[in-house]
Design a protein around this motif. Structure first.
Motif, short mmCIF file in Angstrom:
data_model
loop_
_atom_site.label_atom_id
_atom_site.label_comp_id
_atom_site.label_asym_id
_atom_site.label_seq_id
_atom_site.Cartn_x
_atom_site.Cartn_y
_atom_site.Cartn_z
N SER A 1 -11.05 21.91 -34.84
CA SER A 1 -11.82 21.34 -33.94
C SER A 1 -11.30 20.81 -32.19
CB SER A 1 -11.90 19.86 -34.51
OG SER A 1 -10.55 19.12 -34.68
N GLN A 2 -10.12 21.60 -32.28
CA GLN A 2 -9.29 21.89 -30.72
C GLN A 2 -8.74 20.38 -30.63
OE1 GLN A 2 -9.06 24.32 -28.85
NE2 GLN A 2 -10.35 25.32 -30.58
N LEU A 3 -8.75 19.69 -31.79
CA LEU A 3 -7.53 18.46 -31.69
C LEU A 3 -6.31 18.86 -31.85
CD1 LEU A 3 -7.47 15.21 -31.51
CD2 LEU A 3 -7.71 15.29 -34.19
N SER A 4 -5.26 18.39 -31.08
CA SER A 4 -4.11 18.90 -31.35
C SER A 4 -2.98 17.79 -31.19
CB SER A 4 -3.86 19.66 -29.92
OG SER A 4 -4.22 20.95 -29.94
N PRO B 1 6.51 21.14 -29.75
CA PRO B 1 5.69 21.78 -30.49
C PRO B 1 4.55 21.24 -30.67
CG PRO B 1 7.58 20.55 -31.73
CD PRO B 1 7.92 20.57 -30.33
N CYS B 2 3.54 21.94 -30.90
CA CYS B 2 1.99 21.27 -30.88
C CYS B 2 1.26 22.18 -32.21
CB CYS B 2 1.27 21.66 -29.72
SG CYS B 2 1.92 20.53 -28.42
N TYR B 3 0.43 21.49 -32.78
CA TYR B 3 -0.39 22.16 -33.68
C TYR B 3 -1.89 21.72 -33.64
CZ TYR B 3 4.24 22.14 -35.10
OH TYR B 3 5.80 22.34 -35.29
N ARG B 4 -2.72 22.94 -33.40
CA ARG B 4 -4.13 22.64 -33.27
C ARG B 4 -4.94 22.69 -34.24
NH1 ARG B 4 -4.59 26.83 -29.18
NH2 ARG B 4 -3.88 25.08 -27.76
N GLU C 1 -3.01 25.63 -36.20
CA GLU C 1 -2.28 26.89 -35.39
C GLU C 1 -0.97 26.31 -34.57
OE1 GLU C 1 -3.56 29.59 -31.54
OE2 GLU C 1 -4.96 28.48 -32.38
N ALA C 2 0.00 26.83 -34.53
CA ALA C 2 1.07 26.39 -33.97
C ALA C 2 1.25 27.00 -32.28
CB ALA C 2 2.51 26.70 -34.61
N TYR C 3 1.44 25.93 -31.54
CA TYR C 3 1.69 26.69 -30.22
C TYR C 3 2.47 25.40 -29.42
CZ TYR C 3 -1.64 22.96 -28.31
OH TYR C 3 -2.24 21.89 -28.16
N GLU C 4 2.76 25.84 -28.20
CA GLU C 4 3.91 25.02 -27.36
C GLU C 4 3.38 24.56 -26.15
OE1 GLU C 4 7.44 27.39 -27.00
OE2 GLU C 4 8.06 26.88 -29.19
N ARG C 5 3.44 23.40 -25.74
CA ARG C 5 3.17 22.49 -24.36
C ARG C 5 4.44 22.55 -23.42
NH1 ARG C 5 -2.16 20.80 -23.32
NH2 ARG C 5 -3.53 21.04 -25.37
N ASP C 6 4.26 22.60 -22.23
CA ASP C 6 5.30 22.26 -21.33
C ASP C 6 5.55 20.70 -21.28
OD1 ASP C 6 5.87 21.36 -18.22
OD2 ASP C 6 7.06 23.29 -18.81
N VAL C 7 6.48 20.16 -21.53
CA VAL C 7 7.01 18.71 -21.65
C VAL C 7 6.18 18.01 -20.27
CG1 VAL C 7 8.58 16.97 -21.84
CG2 VAL C 7 8.62 18.78 -23.04
#
Length: 166
Positions: A157-160, A151-154, A130-136
């Motif tokens: 297993s909740q590993l991103s 950009p982040c990808y989860r 699943e794609a999502y974003e995190r604040d740098v």
């Protein structure tokens, strides 16, 4: 000419007759239609094959992150290899210990269900993600899209995995 008056530079009789025919103005058929069609098919096939191969971009140095839930597991400089082709883009995160994490972003959507980034499915090392974003700066999940977000990808297993290019 050699001794004895023999000429060793004689042409093959068939070639000589064709050359005389051309010299008299008789045109020879230079192209076989089957050869021309075959060459055309070969050219189109090669151009199609070359249009579906990946187009790599230059490698860049960046920072790679690994999260378990909201906890940072890894944070280190890395080399990011990326490219696109055949309806997808990819980013390979090359970690310092030699491991590689490959992220694929597919734009091939039979149901035309693209997200705001123009993709419909994501994979990390072949697993659905699943794609999502995190604040740098704060490393928090962010639902508001910002140019400073990474950009982040989860995985399930909740590993991103996240990355930021420099």
């Amino acid at each position: 000419m050699t001794k004895g008056g023999r000429n060793n530079n004689r042409a093959h009789p068939g070639i000589l007759s064709k050359a005389k025919s051309v010299a008299k103005g008789n045109s020879m058929k230079l192209f076989n239609p089957f050869t021309t069609i075959g060459f055309s098919i070969l050219t189109v096939s090669l151009s199609w094959i070359s249009s579906v191969e990946a187009r790599p971009y230059p490698d860049t140095v960046g920072v790679c992150y690994s999260f378990q839930g909201d906890d940072i597991e890894r944070l280190e400089p890395c080399v990011i290899s990326s490219g696109s082709g055949a309806g997808a883009q990819y980013a390979s995160l090359n970690w310092l210990d030699g491991q590689t994490t490959t992220i694929e972003m597919s734009a091939y959507c039979p149901n035309q269900d693209w997200d705001e980034n123009g993709f419909c499915s994501y994979f990390v090392n072949g697993e659905v993600a699943e794609a999502y974003e995190r604040d740098v700066f704060w490393m928090e999940s962010n639902s508001d899209s910002d140019d400073e977000d990474m950009p982040c990808y989860r995985l399930s297993s909740q590993l991103s995995y996240c990355y930021r290019k420099n």
